[in-house]
Design a protein around this motif. Structure first.
Motif, PDB file in Angstrom:
ATOM      1  N   GLY A 211       0.788  -1.149   0.062  1.00 28.18           N
ATOM      2  CA  GLY A 211       0.011  -0.173   0.072  1.00 28.18           C
ATOM      3  C   GLY A 211       0.738   1.148   0.156  1.00 28.18           C
ATOM      4  O   GLY A 211       0.197   2.329   0.304  1.00 28.18           O
ATOM      5  N   TYR A 212       1.934   1.098  -0.237  1.00 28.41           N
ATOM      6  CA  TYR A 212       2.791   2.390  -0.179  1.00 28.41           C
ATOM      7  C   TYR A 212       2.907   3.186  -1.871  1.00 28.41           C
ATOM      8  O   TYR A 212       3.107   2.324  -2.829  1.00 28.41           O
ATOM      9  N   ASP A 213       2.978   4.361  -1.908  1.00 23.73           N
ATOM     10  CA  ASP A 213       3.655   5.127  -2.934  1.00 23.73           C
ATOM     11  C   ASP A 213       5.127   4.975  -2.965  1.00 23.73           C
ATOM     12  O   ASP A 213       5.524   5.523  -1.764  1.00 23.73           O
ATOM     13  N   VAL A 214       5.706   4.861  -3.980  1.00 31.79           N
ATOM     14  CA  VAL A 214       7.187   4.689  -3.825  1.00 31.79           C
ATOM     15  C   VAL A 214       7.956   5.795  -4.718  1.00 31.79           C
ATOM     16  O   VAL A 214       7.555   5.889  -5.953  1.00 31.79           O
ATOM     17  N   VAL A 215       9.000   6.327  -4.098  1.00 33.07           N
ATOM     18  CA  VAL A 215       9.918   6.826  -5.107  1.00 33.07           C
ATOM     19  C   VAL A 215      11.137   6.165  -5.537  1.00 33.07           C
ATOM     20  O   VAL A 215      11.692   5.455  -4.720  1.00 33.07           O
TER      21      VAL A 215
ATOM     22  N   HIS B  49       7.379   7.184  -8.410  1.00 30.20           N
ATOM     23  CA  HIS B  49       7.946   8.637  -8.885  1.00 30.20           C
ATOM     24  C   HIS B  49       9.319   8.318  -9.404  1.00 30.20           C
ATOM     25  O   HIS B  49       9.767   7.915  -8.179  1.00 30.20           O
ATOM     26  N   LEU B  50       9.989   8.324 -10.358  1.00 27.66           N
ATOM     27  CA  LEU B  50      11.039   7.936 -10.647  1.00 27.66           C
ATOM     28  C   LEU B  50      12.010   9.190 -10.591  1.00 27.66           C
ATOM     29  O   LEU B  50      11.725  10.376 -11.232  1.00 27.66           O
ATOM     30  N   VAL B  51      13.273   8.918  -9.810  1.00 28.35           N
ATOM     31  CA  VAL B  51      14.189  10.056  -9.707  1.00 28.35           C
ATOM     32  C   VAL B  51      15.654   9.440  -9.998  1.00 28.35           C
ATOM     33  O   VAL B  51      16.162   8.534  -9.280  1.00 28.35           O
TER      34      VAL B  51
ATOM     35  N   ARG C 132      19.685  15.888  -2.236  1.00 29.37           N
ATOM     36  CA  ARG C 132      19.006  16.969  -1.814  1.00 29.37           C
ATOM     37  C   ARG C 132      17.937  16.785  -2.891  1.00 29.37           C
ATOM     38  O   ARG C 132      16.669  16.972  -2.601  1.00 29.37           O
ATOM     39  N   HIS C 133      18.260  16.783  -4.165  1.00 32.58           N
ATOM     40  CA  HIS C 133      17.220  16.598  -5.111  1.00 32.58           C
ATOM     41  C   HIS C 133      16.389  15.573  -4.931  1.00 32.58           C
ATOM     42  O   HIS C 133      15.180  15.447  -5.161  1.00 32.58           O
ATOM     43  N   LEU C 134      16.742  14.357  -4.728  1.00 26.82           N
ATOM     44  CA  LEU C 134      16.008  13.043  -4.144  1.00 26.82           C
ATOM     45  C   LEU C 134      15.026  13.294  -3.067  1.00 26.82           C
ATOM     46  O   LEU C 134      13.828  13.120  -3.398  1.00 26.82           O
ATOM     47  N   ILE C 135      15.414  13.919  -2.024  1.00 26.02           N
ATOM     48  CA  ILE C 135      14.557  14.138  -1.058  1.00 26.02           C
ATOM     49  C   ILE C 135      13.460  15.276  -1.334  1.00 26.02           C
ATOM     50  O   ILE C 135      12.098  15.107  -1.008  1.00 26.02           O
ATOM     51  N   ASP C 136      13.939  16.177  -2.141  1.00 31.97           N
ATOM     52  CA  ASP C 136      12.875  17.340  -2.500  1.00 31.97           C
ATOM     53  C   ASP C 136      11.935  16.640  -3.585  1.00 31.97           C
ATOM     54  O   ASP C 136      10.973  17.201  -3.304  1.00 31.97           O
ATOM     55  N   GLU C 137      12.489  15.730  -4.503  1.00 31.13           N
ATOM     56  CA  GLU C 137      11.406  15.396  -5.321  1.00 31.13           C
ATOM     57  C   GLU C 137      10.422  14.643  -4.508  1.00 31.13           C
ATOM     58  O   GLU C 137       9.245  14.461  -5.130  1.00 31.13           O
ATOM     59  N   ALA C 138      10.900  13.880  -3.481  1.00 38.37           N
ATOM     60  CA  ALA C 138       9.964  12.728  -2.797  1.00 38.37           C
ATOM     61  C   ALA C 138       8.759  13.655  -2.273  1.00 38.37           C
ATOM     62  O   ALA C 138       7.798  13.066  -2.303  1.00 38.37           O
TER      63      ALA C 138
END
Length: 273
Positions: free
Chosen positions: A42-46, A71-73, A84-90
């Motif tokens: 039941g998770y949404d996943v980056v 969400h693909l990063v 930082r980009h990864l956490i910001d996108e999440a």
């Protein structure tokens, strides 16, 4: 190495109450197994990946087929700006961060004897396998604390995927072993520091898992596992075995444990006479 995030199932904050996870190195192998297990839970996943966009896109489609959102990063965890980009996108994609699974890691390009190994491989492995996770966890923890204070998440968690190489000496890949041993202490440190904030930290320690990384040594380990009893459970581990362990943590089945090592190794860690 930075790049725009891509939402397979559409951008924006996830459905109310639906938790969100970041899985580094989520496009292949163990990471893919974790992503799919979380999606089923039941998770949404980056889904973080370093270079293989095609594999990441395929995992994203698999998440969507399971009713989740991906969400693909693209980000290299050894690079500060990318972390930082990864956490910001999440947080932009789902508005919350309930779980970080620090899984990304690489093997040595060449297995070199300890007396011959060079610094280039050592620096690469420490950067990706240890330094990157160490500081990504720091960044994620700060984000989780802030989100808890704002009432956006409750009891977020961090899982570090290490390896039996954290305590098993392989003299032809010492850099890998040193990095994994460092990850084991990283889990202990963050568990002690974050407990006051209600953030539990776990180390999941896989054994011999059947992935493309272990493909070159498959014949050798087939013999060790199936014929020589290297592991009491005589089969290869699968990425889903690791994914199930992560789901147990993610779904709060271990609320009174932190800093815990969860062995997913077929019993390799047992000492028997």
């Amino acid at each position: 190495m930075t790049g725009p995030g891509t939402s397979v199932s559409g951008p924006g904050v996830g459905p109310a109450g639906r938790p969100a996870a970041v899985v580094t190195g989520g496009s292949r192998g163990i990471g893919r197994g974790i992503v799919l297990a979380l999606a089923r839970a039941g998770y949404d996943v980056v889904v973080n990946y370093a270079s293989n966009a095609e594999a990441a896109a395929e995992v994203g489609k698999e998440v969507e087929a399971l009713g989740g959102r991906a969400h693909l990063v693209r980000a290299d965890v050894s690079v500060e700006a990318d972390r930082r980009h990864l956490i910001d996108e999440a947080t932009a994609a789902y508005g919350r961060l309930d779980l970080l699974v620090s899984n990304a890691g690489v093997a040595p390009n060449v297995r070199a004897d300890l007396l011959e190994a060079g610094e280039e491989s050592f620096d690469r492995l420490i950067g990706i396998n240890l330094k990157g996770p160490y500081f990504l966890i720091q960044l994620a923890a700060r984000t989780m604390i802030a989100q808890q204070e704002a009432g956006r998440v409750e009891r977020p968690k961090i899982v570090i995927i290490s390896s039996i190489s954290a305590y098993t000496a392989s003299v032809n890949r010492g850099d890998y072993c040193v990095a994994k041993a460092g990850l084991a202490m990283t889990a202990q440190l963050y568990a002690a520091r974050l407990a006051e904030h209600g953030i539990n930290v776990y180390e999941v320690r896989p054994g011999i898992i059947e992935t493309d990384m272990t493909g070159p040594v498959k014949a050798r380990y087939d013999d060790l596992i199936l014929n020589q009893g290297l592991t009491p459970i005589r089969r290869w581990g699968q990425p889903d075995d690791v994914g199930r362990a992560v789901v147990a943590v993610a779904t709060d089945l271990l609320p009174f444990s932190t800093g815990q090592v969860i062995d997913v190794d077929g019993g390799f860690h047992l000492r028997t006479l």
